[in-house]
Scaffold this motif. Sequence first.
Motif, PDB file in Angstrom:
ATOM      1  N   THR A  54       0.818  -1.214   0.000  1.00 23.51           N
ATOM      2  CA  THR A  54       0.000   0.000   0.000  1.00 23.51           C
ATOM      3  C   THR A  54       0.854   1.268   0.000  1.00 23.51           C
ATOM      4  O   THR A  54       0.558   2.227  -0.717  1.00 23.51           O
ATOM      5  CB  THR A  54      -0.941  -0.003   1.213  1.00 23.51           C
ATOM      6  N   THR A  83      -6.812   4.376   4.527  1.00 23.18           N
ATOM      7  CA  THR A  83      -6.625   2.994   4.081  1.00 23.18           C
ATOM      8  C   THR A  83      -7.204   2.026   5.097  1.00 23.18           C
ATOM      9  O   THR A  83      -7.220   2.304   6.303  1.00 23.18           O
ATOM     10  CB  THR A  83      -5.131   2.676   3.868  1.00 23.18           C
ATOM     11  N   GLU A 143      -5.127   1.513  -1.308  1.00 22.47           N
ATOM     12  CA  GLU A 143      -5.501   0.169  -0.859  1.00 22.47           C
ATOM     13  C   GLU A 143      -4.810  -0.909  -1.687  1.00 22.47           C
ATOM     14  O   GLU A 143      -4.659  -0.765  -2.905  1.00 22.47           O
ATOM     15  CB  GLU A 143      -7.012  -0.055  -1.000  1.00 22.47           C
TER      16      GLU A 143
END
Length: 328
Positions: A54, A83, A143
Amino acid sequence: MSNQAKVRICSVGKYVPEKILSNEDLTKWLDTSDEWISSRTGIKQRHISTTENTSDLCTKAAESILEKSGVDASEIGLIIVATMSPDSQSPSVACKVQGNIQAVNALAFDLNAACSGFVYASSVAEKMLSVAPYRYALVIGGEVMSKVVNWEDRSTAVLFGDGAGGMLLERNEHTHSFVSEDIHADGTRGSALTSGEQAVNNPITPKTTSDAHLKMSGRDIFDFVVRSVPKSVKDVVEDSQIELNDVDYFILHQANARLIKAVSKKLKQPIEKFPQNIQHYGNTSAASIPILLEELIEQGDIQLGSNQTIVLTGFGGGLTWGSLLIKL
């Protein structure tokens, strides 16, 4: 705003992994088909990370944003990453991005409101920046959902993709992009979407097991969105003292094409005002709104400084939902 500085959006950017996983690819190990997936969700493919985590996606999105803006990373005072699939519990993704881009003067932290994360993070960043001694804030939704999805579960594996997008906010004296907001949470319904569950595990507790994979009740989420999201959009527009017809685009979290159509119908607004890219990316959770926003700007449908009116609306795990009305 009389005692606070104004905050405007001055740059956007995105990054998605190169690997594309089509619906046909999924049929190699799932009992599904392209027709089954696309007719129920609108999704045709998704980008999937093979090696990048990520923070890697968010770093590349940040670099794109800064390159377009001409702003040096040392000028940034705040970095927020939204996130639900961080690299680790600590350090945060935002701190990793701060180090990667050498934003040496920025404070940094993550925010988890699942698919509403970018709306939440933008609201927080706008308020912090309006009273801060620094000039710029970086807001990113990123993400790697492929880490948390159970790839044997047909009900969820077909839905999600990986990516990152974001925007650079500037504290200034003349232009304020954020007109009104409507943001909510309801933890009593949180079990409708869960991910990363961890059981208590220490030497003095009974041994337990937990499944950290994402789990979702699709029907409960659909009902929640259809009931709550149109009201949020109406409320944020009414609060700004304009009409729904005055909004140029409604940029919704890209969860499901059927959901977007249902919200459009509830609001009695043409589907053309609800742009979609879910067919290319799937559901990228907190990244979906900024990825779509960046594409609309790149295509020329939306222009920064144009005085266009848009609504950003997120909804998802928590449960959380919310809308921002923005004047560009």
